[in-house]
Design a protein around this motif. Structure first.
Motif, short mmCIF file in Angstrom:
data_model
loop_
_atom_site.label_atom_id
_atom_site.label_comp_id
_atom_site.label_asym_id
_atom_site.label_seq_id
_atom_site.Cartn_x
_atom_site.Cartn_y
_atom_site.Cartn_z
N UNK A 74 16.40 -35.84 -32.12
CA UNK A 74 17.21 -36.86 -32.77
C UNK A 74 17.39 -38.05 -31.82
N UNK A 75 17.93 -39.11 -32.34
CA UNK A 75 18.23 -40.28 -31.51
C UNK A 75 19.17 -39.87 -30.37
N UNK A 76 20.20 -39.08 -30.68
CA UNK A 76 21.16 -38.64 -29.66
C UNK A 76 20.47 -37.81 -28.59
N UNK A 77 19.55 -36.95 -28.98
CA UNK A 77 18.84 -36.11 -28.01
C UNK A 77 17.95 -36.94 -27.10
N UNK A 78 17.31 -37.97 -27.64
CA UNK A 78 16.49 -38.86 -26.81
C UNK A 78 17.39 -39.57 -25.80
N UNK A 79 18.55 -40.02 -26.24
CA UNK A 79 19.48 -40.70 -25.34
C UNK A 79 19.96 -39.77 -24.23
N UNK A 84 22.04 -45.53 -27.86
CA UNK A 84 21.54 -45.61 -29.23
C UNK A 84 21.17 -47.05 -29.58
N UNK A 85 21.96 -48.00 -29.11
CA UNK A 85 21.69 -49.42 -29.38
C UNK A 85 20.39 -49.88 -28.74
N UNK A 91 16.73 -41.27 -41.61
CA UNK A 91 16.58 -40.28 -40.54
C UNK A 91 15.41 -40.67 -39.64
N UNK A 92 15.68 -40.79 -38.34
CA UNK A 92 14.66 -41.12 -37.34
C UNK A 92 14.55 -39.94 -36.39
N UNK A 93 13.32 -39.50 -36.14
CA UNK A 93 13.10 -38.43 -35.18
C UNK A 93 11.95 -38.82 -34.25
N UNK A 94 11.98 -38.24 -33.07
CA UNK A 94 10.96 -38.50 -32.05
C UNK A 94 10.30 -37.19 -31.67
N UNK A 95 9.00 -37.22 -31.41
CA UNK A 95 8.30 -36.05 -30.90
C UNK A 95 8.54 -36.01 -29.40
N UNK A 96 9.07 -34.90 -28.91
CA UNK A 96 9.45 -34.79 -27.50
C UNK A 96 8.31 -35.19 -26.56
N UNK A 97 7.12 -34.71 -26.82
CA UNK A 97 5.98 -35.00 -25.93
C UNK A 97 5.66 -36.49 -25.90
N UNK A 98 5.87 -37.20 -27.01
CA UNK A 98 5.61 -38.65 -27.03
C UNK A 98 6.69 -39.43 -26.30
N UNK A 99 7.92 -38.94 -26.31
CA UNK A 99 8.98 -39.58 -25.54
C UNK A 99 8.67 -39.45 -24.05
N UNK A 100 8.27 -38.25 -23.63
CA UNK A 100 7.91 -38.03 -22.22
C UNK A 100 6.72 -38.91 -21.84
#
Length: 66
Positions: free
Chosen positions: A6-11, A19-20, A41-50
């Motif tokens: 989630x956005x919160x988890x990425x933060x 978040x901003x 709803x916005x989600x991120x793939x963990x591997x792509x964030x890394x």
């Protein structure tokens, strides 16, 4: 299996990320890839964030002149 964040988890994952700021990065197309499974709803793939964070690695602060 893919891990979606989630956005919160990425933060939480990236020190100092808010978040901003993440929202502005999405708007400008400069942040990690994201998915919108629903309009709100916005989600991120963990591997792509890394991968995105690793892609920002620098060895100095000086800019090269063109």
């Amino acid at each position: 299996m893919a891990t979606y964040l989630s956005i919160a988890q990425v933060c939480e994952m990236i020190p100092g990320m808010t978040k901003g700021t993440l929202s502005q990065l999405r708007f400008r197309g400069e942040g990690p890839k994201y998915r919108k499974p629903t309009p709100r709803n916005v989600v991120y793939l963990e591997s792509e964030v890394i991968e995105w964070v690793e892609g920002t690695a620098r060895i100095g602060t000086a800019l090269k002149s063109a």
